[in-house]
Enzyme design. Structure first.
Site: not given
Length: 387
Positions: A46, A98, A170, A195
């Site tokens: 992690r 978004y 972003d 994306k």
């Protein structure tokens, strides 16, 4: 070294023991310590994983940042960054946003006392008016999703620094191949790496890049504490996808320009939104802060009745949510990506029931144009008559 070379060379020469050109996938979650108080640099997966480290180094280098962090999704990346803020902190956010980010802000983080004001960040006066004593950051999407509005990142970052605010950008639509916000003054860059960075519609991931040692350490703490980290197999897939980013983005952009130009000529289309068109409102700003225009095109048809006919008539372009893969996709924001934004707000922003969003893929442009034109032709036939 050019960015194209940096991306292709990601991980090459890093596995010194075997010389593997493709850096291996390390599935281990635990790592042996050489001795008490000693570490190989990897203790628990992690906190750090060798495969994920290659990805994080690659995106930090690509964005000209000091540290990179790979998360389980784009929204996990946004949520991790929002851990920088406390109860009663206020953020100014792009108005055209978004829907998933809006949902996180308004339906989750607002319950913990964080507040958000949505502003058209192209309006400097409104932006300055929105700043309060409790304001901590400006959250920017540019181009915005889905109306492709362009915000001047330099201008926002300069204003933010004067008021001791963070600038968070972003950069999903543009990728570091086209736009590097940290070089323009931003403090944090976010990506839904699902994306364009992944590029093949086969990996879910988010990335964060930070500038400055202090901020990087804060985000590193949050990344480890929250634990929404990316697994090793997905990290490897993402590195592999990023190696061809430059080639793919060039084709996405050339195809998008051809599609946007053709859509403007079709009688079924009322408006086209693509920042690569010279008469787009943000064209000059975009040219000044980026080296390209990406592959996203939005457009409005003339009647909401056309939408269903258009979508069911597509043959090559898929009616699907998401973007940035090699395959062309068409999304209906009102019921997909922006469904969680209240209708009155959606319509005020301009996300109406006539708006469609194209993620233009890398297929042959002639095939894409033929498919879109035949579907638009079909959309003009409503109730058995040609509109």
């Amino acid at each position: 070294m050019h960015l194209e070379t940096k991306l292709v060379q990601a991980g090459v020469g890093k596995d010194e023991k075997t010389g593997a050109v493709s850096f291996p996938v390390y599935y281990a979650t635990a790592y042996r310590h050489p001795a008490l108080g000693q570490s190989t640099g990897y203790d628990y997966s992690r906190t750090a994983n060798p495969t994920r480290s290659i990805l994080e180094e690659t995106i930090a280098c690509a964005e000209s940042g000091d540290a990179g962090f790979a998360c389980a999704s784009g929204m996990a990346a946004v949520h991790t960054v929002m851990g920088l803020f406390s109860q009663n902190d206020h953020l100014i956010v792009s108005l055209d946003l978004y829907g998933g980010t809006y949902r996180l802000f308004e339906q989750v983080l607002s319950r913990y006392g964080q507040t958000f004001t949505y502003i058209d960040l192209r309006d400097r006066h409104k932006l300055e008016e929105a700043i309060r004593p409790e304001t901590k950051a400006i959250f920017v999407e540019t181009p915005t999703n889905p109306l492709m509005q362009i915000t001047d990142i330099r201008e926002v970052a300069q204003l933010a620094k004067r008021h001791q605010l963070l600038t968070i950008v972003d950069n999903t639509f543009m990728t570091p191949y086209c736009q590097r916000p940290l070089e323009l003054g931003a403090d944090i860059v976010l990506h839904s790496a699902t994306k364009y960075l992944g590029g093949h519609n086969d990996v879910l991931a988010g990335l964060i890049v930070t500038k400055g040692e202090e901020l990087s350490e804060k985000v590193r703490f949050l990344h480890n504490s929250i634990g929404a980290v990316l697994g090793p197999q997905d990290s490897w897939l993402l590195v592999r996808g990023m190696k061809t980013l430059a080639l793919r983005m060039d084709r996405h952009q050339s195809n998008a320009f051809a599609v946007a130009s053709k859509l403007r000529e079709h009688p079924a289309v009322a408006e086209v939104f693509y920042p690569g068109l010279a008469d787009h409102e943000g064209y000059d700003v975009q040219k000044g802060q980026s080296s390209g225009f990406s592959g996203m095109v939005s457009f409005r048809v003339r009647s909401s009745e056309q939408v269903g006919l258009f979508l069911q008539s597509l043959r090559i372009v898929s009616f699907a949510e998401s973007l940035g893969g090699v395959e062309s996709l068409c999304t209906y924001p009102a019921t997909q990506t922006h469904a969680d934004i209240p209708q009155e707000i959606r319509e005020y922003v301009g996300v109406c029931d006539r708006l469609l969003r194209l993620s233009v893929g890398i297929e042959h442009p002639d095939d894409l144009l033929a498919d879109l034109c035949q579907a638009l032709d079909a959309s003009l036939v409503v109730g058995g008559t040609v509109r």
